[in-house]
Motif scaffolding. Sequence first.
Motif, PDB file in Angstrom:
ATOM      1  N   UNK A  77      49.815  55.263  57.192  1.00 48.22           N
ATOM      2  CA  UNK A  77      49.284  56.610  57.368  1.00 48.22           C
ATOM      3  C   UNK A  77      49.785  57.603  56.334  1.00 48.22           C
ATOM      4  N   UNK A  78      50.973  57.403  55.812  1.00 48.02           N
ATOM      5  CA  UNK A  78      51.601  58.425  54.966  1.00 48.02           C
ATOM      6  C   UNK A  78      51.256  58.232  53.503  1.00 48.02           C
ATOM      7  N   UNK A  79      51.484  59.295  52.728  1.00 47.30           N
ATOM      8  CA  UNK A  79      51.288  59.274  51.276  1.00 47.30           C
ATOM      9  C   UNK A  79      52.530  59.818  50.588  1.00 47.30           C
ATOM     10  N   UNK A  80      52.673  59.481  49.315  1.00 48.27           N
ATOM     11  CA  UNK A  80      53.789  59.978  48.514  1.00 48.27           C
ATOM     12  C   UNK A  80      53.485  61.400  48.039  1.00 48.27           C
ATOM     13  N   UNK A  81      54.357  62.367  48.317  1.00 54.56           N
ATOM     14  CA  UNK A  81      54.130  63.738  47.855  1.00 54.56           C
ATOM     15  C   UNK A  81      54.816  64.001  46.515  1.00 54.56           C
ATOM     16  N   UNK A 113      46.919  60.209  47.065  1.00 55.49           N
ATOM     17  CA  UNK A 113      47.007  59.544  48.361  1.00 55.49           C
ATOM     18  C   UNK A 113      46.016  58.411  48.520  1.00 55.49           C
ATOM     19  N   UNK A 114      45.433  57.944  47.398  1.00 58.79           N
ATOM     20  CA  UNK A 114      44.618  56.723  47.469  1.00 58.79           C
ATOM     21  C   UNK A 114      45.481  55.559  47.943  1.00 58.79           C
ATOM     22  N   UNK A 115      46.748  55.618  47.627  1.00 59.94           N
ATOM     23  CA  UNK A 115      47.783  54.727  48.153  1.00 59.94           C
ATOM     24  C   UNK A 115      48.316  55.366  49.437  1.00 59.94           C
ATOM     25  N   UNK A 116      47.944  54.974  50.586  1.00 59.58           N
ATOM     26  CA  UNK A 116      47.089  53.888  51.004  1.00 59.58           C
ATOM     27  C   UNK A 116      45.849  54.432  51.732  1.00 59.58           C
ATOM     28  N   UNK A 117      45.441  55.670  51.298  1.00 56.37           N
ATOM     29  CA  UNK A 117      44.341  56.328  51.974  1.00 56.37           C
ATOM     30  C   UNK A 117      43.024  55.601  51.849  1.00 56.37           C
TER      31      UNK A 117
END
Length: 485
Positions: A77-81, A113-117
């Motif tokens: 669910x999360x993304x790198x900011x 956030x394509x990783x992992x959106x």
Amino acid sequence: MQSLSTLAPQGLWTWFNTICSIPHPSKHELALRDHIQQWADEQGLATQLDQVGNLIIRKPATPGLEHLKGVILQAHLDMVPQKNSETEHDFVTDPIRPRIDGDWVLATGTTLGADNGIGMASALAVLADERIEHGPLEVLLTIDEEAGMTGAFGLEAGLLKGDILINTDSEEEGEVYMGCAGGIDVELTLPTPRSPIKAGFETFTLALTGLKGGHSGVDIHLGRGNANKLLSRFLFGHAEALGLQLISLSGGTLRNAITREAFATVAIDPARRDQLAELMAHYQSLLNQELGGVEYPIEFALQPAEGAADAINPEAQRQLLALIHAAPNGVIRMSDAFPGVVETSVNMGVVETVEEQVKVLCLIRSTVDSGRSMVENMLAALAQLAGAQYQASGAYPGWNPDPSSPVMQVVRETYQGLFGKLPNIQVIHAGLECGLFKEPYPQLDMVSIGPTIQFPHSPDEKVNIPSVEKYWQLLLAVLKAVPSK
């Protein structure tokens, strides 16, 4: 601006646009999770939250396909900011604003956030589309993958019913992953007692910026500069001769991102300011010669800073600069078993000054336990020499390849049937959650696929539009080709 909903497959891109609109950096992904759960409940799908906050959504098999093995589609669910220093963006409150540039989707000044959106969007699009044929289906959305794999560590045995898990967190279309590296965090903490700044000294910040950064696993072999290491190289070579008093040192915000910017606040005799500026200009030119093939133009600027009463004392300053300059960083060894794949690496992701100590946070990755242990011991030895405290934590296992995997064979044959060529079966030098899933679910047959995502964990992150469509075609074909129970 062209809307993502104009792209194919429309259902996937519409979901990705929704995901971008709800802030979801690591540790702050619950609003997105709750939105997805509410949507699933409204669709009449069964949902379940486990003890750590992972979301599981279940969808019955397409009528007539109940005999197929159960499949779990998995994403985090999360993304790198990550953002550039000049970009105004609060990842906790501000949405990501994706845009289309030719064959790519990217954000402006921030991670996308394509990783992992994209993987998450593909799983949700499968749930939403009644025309897609599949056997018994579960979607597992884990929390906090990027900042500690909390969701994967906490996944309970007995919750998942499927036989096959398809991880959607890979980042190269045409490559199918059957294994990944394990990792461990190492924190070095050096005491830095203070002493008064000399009378008449002026205060400046040395700002090393403009590097690309990137994912500390999949980009580590590209030879990009690490701002922490490059800045320490300059300071180690010149601080003592210039009589610099180091007030603070900082660089990076995440242990799994290659550091793009680093800053040193120093005090210096005004009579030596011009000499410092000349050395910095020469060093900037040198770095751009050395790294010009893999980096943007690197900037090394001298900026006025607020005055300070004290600085790190000379002996602690020497120890600190020696420690950071000597610490290993980058690729340690390439794999013999998988040509072209990194076996062991280390990334100095964060340097932070906190009162009278400096913390250095590194992430070690390796597909071989002994390789990881070797680098741990290298850092422990350096800490011992420098008088720093050493702490290792957050170890997670690699995912050992299974050459006899039935789902791997299905993906391989399906890919060849769709695109007329075999995919590249590979091991990824990154931390997928699959290794952790094997502990509570040792019988799971697993594979990892995804579209082409370049420069994840950096503001240059972008996803290739044609590759998303090919990934989608492969995913739907694999769901239909799953063998019987």
